[in-house]
Design a protein around this motif. Structure first.
Motif, mmCIF file in Angstrom:
data_model
loop_
_atom_site.group_PDB
_atom_site.id
_atom_site.type_symbol
_atom_site.label_atom_id
_atom_site.label_comp_id
_atom_site.label_asym_id
_atom_site.label_seq_id
_atom_site.Cartn_x
_atom_site.Cartn_y
_atom_site.Cartn_z
ATOM 1 N N GLY A 65 33.858 44.891 30.528
ATOM 2 C CA GLY A 65 33.866 45.814 31.654
ATOM 3 C C GLY A 65 32.645 46.713 31.661
ATOM 4 N N GLY A 69 31.062 45.114 34.591
ATOM 5 C CA GLY A 69 32.077 45.651 35.474
ATOM 6 C C GLY A 69 31.670 45.929 36.896
ATOM 7 N N ASN A 71 30.276 43.908 38.738
ATOM 8 C CA ASN A 71 30.485 42.646 39.434
ATOM 9 C C ASN A 71 31.796 42.057 38.911
ATOM 10 N N ARG A 72 32.871 42.310 39.640
ATOM 11 C CA ARG A 72 34.209 41.922 39.182
ATOM 12 C C ARG A 72 34.312 40.434 38.901
ATOM 13 N N ASN A 76 35.220 38.894 35.292
ATOM 14 C CA ASN A 76 36.365 38.007 35.103
ATOM 15 C C ASN A 76 35.943 36.676 34.492
#
Length: 126
Positions: A65, A69, A71-72, A76
């Motif tokens: 994160g 973080g 860029n989600r 992920n």
């Protein structure tokens, strides 16, 4: 010293598993050590001692994160890569399963901190 060695050392010096991993990386991403210790305090031993998701895994996700973080989707994707590789190497992401397998595998929580730190360091270096 590798991030895995730092994480293992952090664990052996009193940090919980999540703190150990986050603390190994926090200053690289502008987070103060005290803040890292505070944020990760309730995530050790599989989420506050519940033996659910391994604290090294939640600590690694906190680092991801910090690193990705904004860029989600990238965060992920990075976490899924970490989770897949950690599971492949250690057999699970779940604290109670890792602890149950400990007799057979001889893995300790300090070893898991080491694995998580080194794996995360390798993934983030790409």
């Amino acid at each position: 010293m590798t991030k895995g060695e730092i994480a293992k050392n952090n664990f052996q010096n009193g940090c919980n598993c999540a703190q150990a991993v986050l603390l190994a990386f926090c200053e690289d991403y502008g987070m103060e050590r005290e803040t890292a210790l505070t944020i990760a305090a309730g995530f050790g031993s599989g989420m506050a001692g519940l033996r659910e998701t391994c604290g090294t895994v939640t600590g690694a996700n906190m680092v991801i994160g910090l690193a990705k973080g904004k860029n989600r989707m990238e965060a992920n994707r990075t976490f899924r890569e970490f989770a897949d590789r950690f599971r492949e190497k250690n057999g699970s992401l779940v604290c109670k399963e890792l602890l149950a397998a400990r007799i057979k595998t001889r893995l300790t929580c300090a070893d898991l901190c080491y694995d998580a730190g080194n794996l995360l360091e390798e993934i983030l270096a790409k």
